[in-house]
Design a protein around this motif. Structure first.
Motif, PDB file in Angstrom:
ATOM      1  N   GLY A 163       2.259  59.800  28.474  1.00 15.78           N
ATOM      2  CA  GLY A 163       3.126  58.972  28.300  1.00 15.78           C
ATOM      3  C   GLY A 163       2.808  57.965  27.389  1.00 15.78           C
ATOM      4  N   ALA A 164       1.770  57.874  26.731  1.00 17.39           N
ATOM      5  CA  ALA A 164       1.106  57.117  25.741  1.00 17.39           C
ATOM      6  C   ALA A 164       2.207  56.780  24.561  1.00 17.39           C
ATOM      7  N   ARG A 165       2.134  55.718  24.000  1.00 15.65           N
ATOM      8  CA  ARG A 165       3.210  55.236  23.126  1.00 15.65           C
ATOM      9  C   ARG A 165       2.312  54.376  22.262  1.00 15.65           C
ATOM     10  N   VAL A 166       2.787  54.404  20.917  1.00 14.76           N
ATOM     11  CA  VAL A 166       2.340  53.173  19.878  1.00 14.76           C
ATOM     12  C   VAL A 166       3.451  52.998  19.088  1.00 14.76           C
ATOM     13  N   THR A 167       3.411  51.816  18.302  1.00  8.98           N
ATOM     14  CA  THR A 167       4.516  50.851  17.667  1.00  8.98           C
ATOM     15  C   THR A 167       3.952  51.313  16.091  1.00  8.98           C
ATOM     16  N   TYR A 168       4.970  50.887  15.233  1.00  4.39           N
ATOM     17  CA  TYR A 168       4.550  50.933  13.835  1.00  4.39           C
ATOM     18  C   TYR A 168       3.865  49.740  13.631  1.00  4.39           C
ATOM     19  N   TRP A 169       3.090  49.626  12.266  1.00  2.09           N
ATOM     20  CA  TRP A 169       2.400  48.483  11.930  1.00  2.09           C
ATOM     21  C   TRP A 169       3.430  47.276  11.651  1.00  2.09           C
ATOM     22  N   THR A 170       2.881  46.335  12.072  1.00  3.97           N
ATOM     23  CA  THR A 170       3.755  44.920  11.489  1.00  3.97           C
ATOM     24  C   THR A 170       2.588  43.693  11.384  1.00  3.97           C
ATOM     25  N   THR A 171       3.132  42.919  10.752  1.00  5.31           N
ATOM     26  CA  THR A 171       2.585  41.705  10.433  1.00  5.31           C
ATOM     27  C   THR A 171       2.585  40.823  11.532  1.00  5.31           C
ATOM     28  N   ALA A 172       3.321  40.850  12.693  1.00  2.00           N
ATOM     29  CA  ALA A 172       3.259  40.153  13.729  1.00  2.00           C
ATOM     30  C   ALA A 172       2.986  40.617  15.134  1.00  2.00           C
ATOM     31  N   SER A 173       1.942  40.274  15.659  1.00  3.24           N
ATOM     32  CA  SER A 173       1.249  40.738  16.905  1.00  3.24           C
ATOM     33  C   SER A 173       2.294  40.653  17.817  1.00  3.24           C
ATOM     34  N   GLY A 174       3.013  39.509  18.107  1.00  3.57           N
ATOM     35  CA  GLY A 174       3.837  39.352  19.312  1.00  3.57           C
ATOM     36  C   GLY A 174       5.096  40.261  19.207  1.00  3.57           C
ATOM     37  N   LEU A 175       5.507  40.708  18.037  1.00  6.59           N
ATOM     38  CA  LEU A 175       6.782  41.596  17.667  1.00  6.59           C
ATOM     39  C   LEU A 175       6.243  42.974  18.199  1.00  6.59           C
ATOM     40  N   ALA A 176       4.930  43.414  18.170  1.00  2.58           N
ATOM     41  CA  ALA A 176       4.386  44.754  18.280  1.00  2.58           C
ATOM     42  C   ALA A 176       4.228  44.698  19.854  1.00  2.58           C
ATOM     43  N   LEU A 177       3.763  43.543  20.612  1.00  5.72           N
ATOM     44  CA  LEU A 177       3.411  43.802  21.729  1.00  5.72           C
ATOM     45  C   LEU A 177       4.823  43.948  22.587  1.00  5.72           C
ATOM     46  N   ARG A 178       5.735  43.298  22.246  1.00  8.67           N
ATOM     47  CA  ARG A 178       6.871  43.214  22.876  1.00  8.67           C
ATOM     48  C   ARG A 178       7.376  44.534  23.344  1.00  8.67           C
ATOM     49  N   PHE A 179       7.273  45.547  22.657  1.00  8.97           N
ATOM     50  CA  PHE A 179       7.898  46.864  22.652  1.00  8.97           C
ATOM     51  C   PHE A 179       6.779  47.659  23.929  1.00  8.97           C
ATOM     52  N   ILE A 180       5.701  47.139  24.182  1.00 15.99           N
ATOM     53  CA  ILE A 180       4.977  47.775  25.513  1.00 15.99           C
ATOM     54  C   ILE A 180       4.697  46.930  26.513  1.00 15.99           C
ATOM     55  N   MET A 181       4.847  45.502  26.730  1.00 16.17           N
ATOM     56  CA  MET A 181       4.346  44.707  27.545  1.00 16.17           C
ATOM     57  C   MET A 181       5.431  44.891  28.874  1.00 16.17           C
ATOM     58  N   THR A 182       6.521  45.438  28.793  1.00 12.14           N
ATOM     59  CA  THR A 182       7.542  45.746  29.858  1.00 12.14           C
ATOM     60  C   THR A 182       7.166  46.897  30.447  1.00 12.14           C
ATOM     61  N   SER A 183       6.310  47.926  29.936  1.00  9.53           N
ATOM     62  CA  SER A 183       6.236  48.998  30.441  1.00  9.53           C
ATOM     63  C   SER A 183       4.742  49.228  31.511  1.00  9.53           C
TER      64      SER A 183
END
Length: 221
Positions: free
Chosen positions: A201-221
């Protein structure tokens, strides 16, 4: 001289004077027209036609100035994909101390002296795994361009609640090219903050320059 002759002589004198006045007036008008025409034809030549030296100077300044500036800033030169030997990686836990690590922030820093493109997302595939860790498609963003010293981020969810897990303290990460799945580097082993369990079930996001935006996609999981 008789009265009739005097009248004739007077009339002739008046006619001659009139002719002389007409001739004088015609000469003055002709001179005025010529003068005005000379001035009118002279004005456009001095006001609307720039000097050759000024025109050449302005053109050279605009052309060489822009070219020199672009060259100095790296604009106009080809920007290549980031290479493994020109970047540095780190992985940090986003979970509370003492809890099992599930949420990770991957950071890449451009340690080179040129700008480079960071494409797609971190390609993460463990040895023996059937496929790489899946990407969160909703996190897709435009390719990131990193100037020297700049950073980009990707968020990684290690476990999705599956039963079978694989514990490891290193993460095999490859950079990608413009096409999804195309590798721009061989896998690099990134140190993890201790032993981290991974599952299907591991998942990764695309690269982005905003760390908060990236974390938003996984912190609710």
């Amino acid at each position: 001289m008789t009265r009739g002759n005097k009248a004739i002589s007077k009339a002739a004198a008046v006619a001659a004077l009139g002719a002389l006045l007409l001739a004088s007036t015609a000469c003055e008008e002709s001179g005025a027209d010529g003068s005005a025409g000379s001035k009118a034809s002279g004005r456009p030549g001095t006001t609307s036609s720039p000097k050759a030296g000024q025109t050449a100077s302005a053109t050279a300044r605009d052309g060489s100035g822009n070219t020199g500036g672009d060259s100095g800033n790296g604009v106009g030169t080809a920007v290549v994909a980031c290479a493994a030997d020109g970047v540095a990686f780190s992985a940090t836990s986003q979970d509370e101390e003492g809890k099992s690590v599930r949420h990770l922030l991957l950071t890449v820093t451009n340690t080179g002296n040129k700008r480079c493109h960071l494409y797609q997302y971190p390609y993460l595939k463990f040895a023996g795994a059937r496929s790489p860790i899946a990407v969160i498609k909703d996190s897709e963003d435009a390719p990131v361009t990193l100037a020297p010293g700049e950073k980009a981020y990707a968020a990684l969810l290690a476990t999705g609640g599956r039963m079978d897990t694989y514990d490891t303290d290193t993460l095999p990460l490859s950079l990608q090219g413009p096409d999804p799945g195309s590798k721009a580097s061989e896998p690099l082993n990134i140190d993890l903050p201790g032993q981290v369990p991974f599952d299907d079930g591991a998942r990764v996001t695309y690269w982005t320059t905003a760390s908060g935006l990236a974390l938003r996609f996984i912190m609710t999981s």
